[in-house]
Design an enzyme around this catalytic site. Structure first.
Site, PDB file in Angstrom:
ATOM      1  N   GLY A  74       0.807  -1.203   0.000  1.00 27.89           N
ATOM      2  CA  GLY A  74       0.000   0.000   0.000  1.00 27.89           C
ATOM      3  C   GLY A  74       0.842   1.255   0.000  1.00 27.89           C
ATOM      4  O   GLY A  74       1.830   1.361   0.710  1.00 27.89           O
ATOM      5  N   THR A  75       0.460   2.203  -0.828  1.00 32.07           N
ATOM      6  CA  THR A  75       1.212   3.437  -0.878  1.00 32.07           C
ATOM      7  C   THR A  75       0.443   4.453  -1.700  1.00 32.07           C
ATOM      8  O   THR A  75      -0.510   4.100  -2.386  1.00 32.07           O
ATOM      9  CB  THR A  75       2.600   3.194  -1.509  1.00 32.07           C
ATOM     10  OG1 THR A  75       3.361   4.377  -1.402  1.00 32.07           O
ATOM     11  CG2 THR A  75       2.471   2.846  -2.968  1.00 32.07           C
TER      12      THR A  75
END
Lengths: 199, 345
Positions: free
Chosen positions: B119-120
């Site tokens: 996730g980013t």
């Protein structure tokens, strides 16, 4: 999600491809060109899995150019199509198959125009008109109905516009613009992007 | 190899004869076409080489298992049949819940020791003042924040910066490998490789690992002196390589896109661009669980990259709440004044 179409006339081939480069649900690019110029009179349209398309198409493109450098004359569209198909077939039976669907369009001095439909299972068929993608389900019957073997360039563009209208009306994906090119004895010509006024 | 020939590198081939074994073996002069032999990862005594084994190719001494099919890589039991069509969709947009419930390890035979971090929110865009690259700093690991202050934008050289998304370890390693290859290119050819060239190099280096668990989705932001200036490329381990003016990658990217698409324009000033990038990352971190903590911002111009101070987004959230409160109070005061003036005829 991607769409390719080709229409062959008596002395030309008209091809069009959508301009969307998508990644999952996001359109990452709106002006992506899916056509690869193999030689002065041959275009390869390539859709399919993300990296495979560019890798395979560039490989074919460079090899066709190498043939010209080595032998002094270019490959004919039929020969290029069969070469492409052979490569697809060889890799299909390896551990790293390429998942790509192709249309190869070209003009030969002796044989005239040719449109070759190829799919990821390495089938090849020379056809008067062809389409790839989900949009093909919607547009093939339009092509069946209105295609004539002796259609003029304007009629071919009108037929293409009919197909794109149908896609805009019924296809669930938004394909805002299409690159259109025409191949005849004078080479590859860029036509105006469709629908008219699309950026 | 084409790049070698263009750069006149062939004259050094005698120095690297052991790496050129495959090149001479696979060029058959009778054959009309150059065979793409090394797709099958031929054996080279423990070294993994890409096609043709030229010195420009990746040279990484790795364990024996990489000589086998890349689809077998990482599998506990080597007899499991690989599924070539089961390429994981998620690699291009990690942790997004579409299509419904694809698990992070797409083939059940691979037992992962732990959930990899995907996730980013990273974004990059170009404008008249250069290129802005921004990213959050949260490294997540299946619902747990593994590191609240990781660095997702890595400088590769003085005029090239890369944002990272996907598996943090893979991104960090491949950025370092790319930095090394670019430095070698610069030393050999006395000029810097363009951003497009760097993107192509990275894309080709990642290609042998397609179909494995490796997940790298990077945007390379750089400034080319000899070409038109700012350049932005998106490179993904599934093979995508796109040139563009605006890219956002990661689980928070849809949120960032919606902010950026509205206000972006070429004529923005540097301050406006920085503010927009900050706002986009802030909104994405607000909505996306896997992005958050701080925002990093890099600005690339003709003189190189400049790093802006890392900023905590928690403060931004409270500042915005304060601004909202003040606006509501202001509106209420205005309405009361209007009512009051009406009453007093």
């Amino acid at each position: 999600m991607e769409y390719l179409i080709g229409i062959q006339g008596p002395d030309f081939v008209l091809v069009a491809a959508d301009n969307v480069a998508a990644s999952s649900i996001i359109q990452m690019k709106h002006d992506y060109d899916k056509m690869f110029k193999l030689s002065e009179k041959i275009l390869l349209l390539c859709v399919g899995e993300a990296g495979d398309t560019v890798q395979f198409a560039e490989y074919i493109q460079k090899n066709v150019q190498l043939y010209k450098m080595r032998n002094g004359y270019e490959l004919s569209p039929a020969a290029a199509a069969n070469f492409t198909r052979k490569n697809l077939a060889d890799y299909l039976r390896s551990r790293t198959p390429y998942h790509v669907n192709l249309l190869l369009a070209g003009y030969d001095e002796t044989d005239g125009p040719g449109l070759y439909y190829m799919d990821y299972l390495a089938a090849v068929a020379k056809a008067p008109f062809a389409a790839h993608g989900y949009g093909a389900y919607l547009t093939l019957s339009i092509l069946d109905r209105y295609y004539k073997p002796d259609l003029t360039r304007d009629e071919a563009v009108e037929l293409l516009k009919k197909c794109i209208e149908e896609l805009n009306k019924r296809f669930i994906m938004n394909l805002p613009s299409f690159t259109v090119r025409l191949i005849d004895k004078d080479g590859v010509h860029d036509l105006e992007k469709l629908p008219i006024g699309a950026k | 190899m084409a790049l070698q020939e263009v750069c006149g590198f062939n004259k050094f081939s005698y120095l690297y004869s052991e790496w050129n074994i495959s090149a001479s073996a696979s060029v058959y002069l009778e054959d009309t076409f150059f065979s793409f032999h090394n797709r099958k990862n031929t054996d080279f005594g423990g070294f993994f080489t890409g096609s043709n084994g030229s010195p420009l190719e990746l040279y990484v001494p790795v364990a024996e298992y990489l000589k086998e099919s890349p689809l077998q890589f990482g599998q506990a039991s080597p007899n499991v049949t690989p599924q070539p069509t089961a390429k994981p969709e998620y690699c291009s947009l990690p942790s997004l819940p579409f299509p419904a419930g694809i698990p992070l390890s797409a083939s059940s035979s691979i037992p992962l020791p732990f959930q990899l971090s995907h996730g980013t929110t990273t974004l990059a865009f170009q404008f008249q003042g250069g290129v802005i690259a921004a990213a959050d700093t949260r490294s997540s690991c299946s619902g747990l924040v593994a590191c609240p202050s990781s660095q997702k934008i890595l400088p590769i050289h003085s005029h090239l910066v890369g944002t990272t998304s996907g598996t943090s370890a893979d991104c960090f390693l491949w950025k370092r490998i790319l930095a090394r290859e670019l430095r070698l290119y610069q030393l050999r050819h006395h000029r810097r490789l363009s951003t497009g060239g760097a993107a192509k190099l990275l894309s080709h280096m990642l290609h042998p690992f397609k179909g494995t668990e490796l997940c790298v989705a990077a945007t390379l932001c750089g400034w080319d002196q000899n070409l038109c200036g700012p350049r932005l490329f998106y490179v993904c381990s599934d093979g995508t390589r796109l040139q563009g003016e605006l890219f956002s990658v990661g689980s928070g990217s849809p949120y960032a896109y919606s902010i950026l698409d509205r206000d972006i324009c070429w004529e923005m000033s540097v301050d406006e661009a920085v503010a927009l990038a900050r706002e986009a990352v802030y909104r994405a971190t607000h909505r996306d669980a896997y992005s958050g903590n701080n925002v990093d911002l890099y600005h690339i111009t003709a003189g190189g990259w400049k790093r802006r101070e890392r900023e905590e987004l928690k403060e931004e959230y409270y500042r915005e709440k304060e601004r909202e409160r003040e606006k509501v109070a202001e509106r209420r005061r205005k309405m009361e004044k209007a009512d009051g003036s009406k009453c007093v005829k």
